[in-house]
Design a protein around this motif. Structure first.
Motif, PDB file in Angstrom:
ATOM      1  N   SER B  84       0.797  -1.237   0.000  1.00 55.32           N
ATOM      2  CA  SER B  84       0.000   0.000   0.000  1.00 55.32           C
ATOM      3  C   SER B  84       0.830   1.288   0.000  1.00 55.32           C
ATOM      4  O   SER B  84       0.326   2.362   0.240  1.00 55.32           O
ATOM      5  CB  SER B  84      -1.028   0.015   1.137  1.00 55.32           C
ATOM      6  OG  SER B  84      -0.409   0.321   2.352  1.00 55.32           O
ATOM      7  N   GLU B  85       2.141   1.158  -0.271  1.00 59.28           N
ATOM      8  CA  GLU B  85       2.957   2.350  -0.490  1.00 59.28           C
ATOM      9  C   GLU B  85       3.073   2.568  -1.997  1.00 59.28           C
ATOM     10  O   GLU B  85       3.523   1.686  -2.722  1.00 59.28           O
ATOM     11  CB  GLU B  85       4.369   2.149   0.076  1.00 59.28           C
ATOM     12  CG  GLU B  85       4.434   2.056   1.584  1.00 59.28           C
ATOM     13  CD  GLU B  85       4.553   3.424   2.226  1.00 59.28           C
ATOM     14  OE1 GLU B  85       5.583   4.077   2.000  1.00 59.28           O
ATOM     15  OE2 GLU B  85       3.607   3.837   2.914  1.00 59.28           O
ATOM     16  N   THR B  87       4.375   4.318  -5.568  1.00 56.39           N
ATOM     17  CA  THR B  87       5.508   4.979  -6.206  1.00 56.39           C
ATOM     18  C   THR B  87       5.088   5.370  -7.614  1.00 56.39           C
ATOM     19  O   THR B  87       4.510   4.551  -8.324  1.00 56.39           O
ATOM     20  CB  THR B  87       6.712   4.024  -6.337  1.00 56.39           C
ATOM     21  OG1 THR B  87       7.026   3.522  -5.055  1.00 56.39           O
ATOM     22  CG2 THR B  87       7.929   4.745  -6.910  1.00 56.39           C
ATOM     23  N   GLN B  94       7.506   9.317  -4.076  1.00 51.25           N
ATOM     24  CA  GLN B  94       7.108   8.308  -3.097  1.00 51.25           C
ATOM     25  C   GLN B  94       6.439   8.923  -1.888  1.00 51.25           C
ATOM     26  O   GLN B  94       6.131   8.234  -0.925  1.00 51.25           O
ATOM     27  CB  GLN B  94       8.341   7.510  -2.652  1.00 51.25           C
ATOM     28  CG  GLN B  94       8.871   6.605  -3.751  1.00 51.25           C
ATOM     29  CD  GLN B  94       9.985   5.714  -3.271  1.00 51.25           C
ATOM     30  OE1 GLN B  94      10.868   6.176  -2.565  1.00 51.25           O
ATOM     31  NE2 GLN B  94       9.941   4.451  -3.644  1.00 51.25           N
ATOM     32  N   ASP B  95       6.257  10.226  -1.932  1.00 51.87           N
ATOM     33  CA  ASP B  95       5.606  10.923  -0.827  1.00 51.87           C
ATOM     34  C   ASP B  95       4.110  10.619  -0.894  1.00 51.87           C
ATOM     35  O   ASP B  95       3.423  11.040  -1.813  1.00 51.87           O
ATOM     36  CB  ASP B  95       5.866  12.436  -0.997  1.00 51.87           C
ATOM     37  CG  ASP B  95       5.166  13.256   0.075  1.00 51.87           C
ATOM     38  OD1 ASP B  95       4.461  12.661   0.916  1.00 51.87           O
ATOM     39  OD2 ASP B  95       5.319  14.492   0.059  1.00 51.87           O
ATOM     40  N   GLN B  96       3.623   9.855   0.083  1.00 46.05           N
ATOM     41  CA  GLN B  96       2.239   9.357   0.007  1.00 46.05           C
ATOM     42  C   GLN B  96       1.221  10.493   0.016  1.00 46.05           C
ATOM     43  O   GLN B  96       0.110  10.344  -0.479  1.00 46.05           O
ATOM     44  CB  GLN B  96       1.959   8.379   1.150  1.00 46.05           C
ATOM     45  CG  GLN B  96       2.862   7.160   1.137  1.00 46.05           C
ATOM     46  CD  GLN B  96       2.840   6.403  -0.194  1.00 46.05           C
ATOM     47  OE1 GLN B  96       1.777   6.022  -0.676  1.00 46.05           O
ATOM     48  NE2 GLN B  96       4.004   6.223  -0.812  1.00 46.05           N
TER      49      GLN B  96
END
Lengths: 229, 484
Positions: B84-85, B87, B94-96
């Motif tokens: 659930s991260e 990219t 990659q900053d959610q």
């Protein structure tokens, strides 16, 4: 530390009584909020055009003098003036597709609806199939869903027209084309309807939608938009 | 768009196809899903060339079944999800917090994620595949030539650059050259050699102004080579060429395409700070690519990294052989209050008058902010004095007009601090004490003066309201360069 929803710069909180008692958190940085012009003082009482008094503006008089367009739209209510900042905002929100930006005005849209159109049926201005494929979402529907999450489909756009933002005023106003069609007559019958759109410029789009809604039996049709140019 | 794994009839290897390209006699191997959620995941792309969104394809670039099966076109994941991260594979984000969810019509009302970080270059979503297409490289038929002359210092640096091209282990070279050393000309032997070896070159720079400055010089030197310039709003982004001059942002549309990557002004904001731009350049380069970093004020970390292997080429003389102009520090008091009140600081007026009286040169005035530049322009209110900044609509035209001497004086923010050449100017910095004027910025700005052989001198004044360490260090650095 939160960052500005629009320009992504960090929001510097200036500690004040406001910080303690405010329920909503800040979504825009100071520089961005400075550039928004809220329409809350003087404006045309019918279409919310920002002006020096609250009389009915010349454009509205012209609409109402036309036998075809007269009394199609009860009134329009808008949140913000369509200035340079708003143009950039719309470019990013609508044309680039940064959908989440609408969330920034959720509270204000809800408040505006409750104050002016409580119990009205919410109908977003639909996009044509071609435009939907191009954008991947309908900006009016996104705004409508900020007010209430379930929206019934009432209108469709059957004719694909050139973007109104690329037309001149006389082209917009003179045309009596019928791009919209009511799909769900039952839900419109004897209802007060409020149309939701992103911008009110000349009011031609909402009036065209109002025409078919009134024919389908709606009691009245008004509109609310994020911006008023 | 939804995709599916398919073994086409008469083939053995499964391929990922968009659902609407699947034919009846295909052997369907998986459920239809948006590309991010397709199981098993599509392989990492291998096709070297461009990596584009479907909306960026031209009318000639159609996704066909035949090409996908033959592998001359590949689809890859736009946004990958790992536990659930998310990219973004286009910009490296990659900053959610820079991902948002929306009701997506493209894949039938799914909740799709999209990347907000690179949205101004088009929208990447979980259902948007990146389309990898090969690029035709129209190499010139004959060897390029250039008949200009290089100084000895330029020649030796140039030689080092060409050597790295063949070097087995060293893949990086820092070219540390003072402002006005003639960096562009030093690149020419490298360009000739690389093109001769059928290698593709990228010159990446953080600033649009530098792209606009470089492209005519390179086209003039190599009329046989069709080079292209990429920047926001450039008309040439659909063309291809073995030599691409691009802002670091625009390199995101390439994938493992370049053999030689030249990064101009390595220390310039925002390349220095922004990981996403580093990602963009690394993505555009082939894994075996050679990297050249050009700077007059390289960051210490880079010097330390490359010092041991002799991977630094130093040029501390300007191409005309004259020393760098040394800035003088002049106190002008509380200039800001004057400007805020709509008045010209009297000492600034005095310096400007003196410059106009005693010198034939044009004048560049650097100021700390856009606001100050506009205020100053309206206070002075002279037809031959104009301001320019990043938000200015006519930025390109004004700089061009100043170059053609249509203005006496140009008031600018730091956008013109580097990479631009005006033949004969004096330089003032108003408010040199401001934080935007770092050591590197001050050295660069001072380097705008005395760049031509006809006029190798020029006055540089730091007009300040209190000296800073940066100002002193900058002067020290310039003096040290002159001594070597």
């Amino acid at each position: 530390m939160s960052s500005c929803l629009y320009c992504q710069k960090a929001i510097e909180e200036q500690l004040s009584w406001d910080t303690l008692f405010r329920r909503e958190y800040r979504r825009f940085c100071y520089a961005c909020s400075q550039q928004m012009i809220w329409i809350n003082t003087l404006h045309c009482s019918r279409c919310y055009r920002p002006q020096a008094d609250s009389a009915v503006c010349l454009d509205c008089v012209r609409w109402e003098n036309s036998t075809y367009w007269s009394s199609k739209l009860t009134r329009n209510v808008s949140l913000l003036s369509y200035n340079e900042w708003a143009q950039d905002f719309v470019a990013r929100f609508k044309f680039r597709g940064d959908v989440v930006l609408a969330k920034a005005f959720e509270q204000e849209l809800k408040r505006m609806y409750a104050r002016n159109f409580n119990q009205h049926l919410i109908v977003p201005i639909p996009l044509s199939e071609k435009r939907m494929i191009e954008r991947g979402f309908n900006q009016s529907e996104v705004l409508a869903r900020c007010i209430r999450t379930n929206i019934t489909d009432v209108l469709v756009r059957i004719i694909h027209e050139e973007k109104t933002s690329k037309k001149l005023r006389w082209q917009r106003v003179a045309g009596r084309s019928r791009p919209f069609e009511v799909t769900n007559q039952k839900s419109v019958m004897s209802k007060n309807v409020v149309l939701v759109d992103d911008i009110y410029t000349t009011g031609a789009t909402v009036r065209k939608a109002a025409t078919v809604l009134l024919e389908a039996g709606a009691t009245s049709v008004s509109s609310m938009t994020l911006f008023r140019s | 768009m939804k995709c599916v794994w398919v073994v086409p009839k008469g083939q053995f290897a499964p391929v990922v196809l968009p659902c609407d390209l699947v034919q009846q006699d295909d052997d369907v191997q998986s459920d239809a899903a948006v590309i991010t959620h397709l199981k098993p995941s599509p392989p990492l792309p291998t096709l070297q060339g461009k990596s584009l969104l479907i909306s960026e394809l031209t009318d000639q670039q159609i996704i066909t079944r035949r090409q996908l099966i033959a592998g001359t076109l590949q689809l890859s994941i736009g946004i990958s999800l790992k536990r659930s991260e998310a990219t973004c594979n286009r910009c490296g984000n990659q900053d959610q917090e820079q991902f948002a969810m929306f009701d997506c019509y493209w894949c039938g009302r799914n909740k799709c994620l999209y990347c907000r970080s690179c949205i101004m270059m088009g929208k990447v979503t979980t259902c948007t595949p990146l389309v990898h297409i090969p690029v035709a490289e129209p190499f010139p038929k004959t060897r390029l030539s250039w008949h200009g002359l290089l100084t000895d210092a330029q020649k030796s640096a140039s030689k080092q650059m060409v050597e790295i091209l063949q070097h087995r282990t060293n893949n990086e070279l820092l070219v540390w050259a003072v402002c006005g050393a003639g960096k562009t000309e030093m690149l020419f032997p490298l360009i000739i050699e690389a093109i001769d070896q059928k290698k593709t070159l990228l010159i990446a720079t953080p600033r649009t102004d530098v792209v606009l400055e470089l492209i005519p010089r390179i086209r003039q030197a190599f009329p046989n080579l069709r080079s292209i310039a990429l920047y926001g709003g450039s008309e040439e982004r659909f063309q291809s060429s073995p030599l691409v001059i691009s802002t670091t942002h625009q390199t995101r549309r390439y994938f493992q395409y370049f053999d030689v990557v030249i990064i101009d002004e390595i220390d310039a904001f925002p390349y220095h700070y922004d990981d996403s731009l580093r990602f963009a350049v690394n993505k555009a380069a082939k894994p075996s690519a050679k990297f050249y970093y050009l700077s007059a004020t390289p960051p210490h970390s880079l010097i330390r990294k490359l010092k041991t292997n002799n991977q630094i080429a130093m040029i501390n003389r300007r191409y005309h052989g004259y020393p760098l102009p040394v800035p003088s520090l002049k106190w002008i008091g509380d200039w800001r209050t004057y400007v805020e009140r709509g008045k010209l600081p009297p000492k600034l007026t005095a310096w400007m008058n003196r410059q106009e009286r005693e010198s034939d040169r044009q004048l560049l005035i650097f100021v700390p902010s856009i606001n100050v530049s506009e205020r100053l322009e309206s206070i002075i209110a002279r037809k031959d004095i104009i301001c320019v900044h990043s938000q200015h609509a006519k930025r390109k035209e004004i700089v061009e007009a100043f170059r053609h001497k249509q203005y006496h004086c140009l008031i600018t923010t730091t956008i013109l601090e580097r990479g631009v050449t005006f033949p004969s100017v004096d330089v003032f910095i108003l408010g040199a004490e401001n934080d935007v004027f770092t050591i590197a910025a001050l050295v660069q700005i001072a380097g705008r003066a005395g760049r031509s052989l006809e006029d190798p001198k020029g006055d540089v004044l730091f007009l300040h309201d209190g000296t800073t360490i940066a100002m002193k260090q900058a002067v020290k650095q310039i003096k040290r360069m002159n001594e070597r």
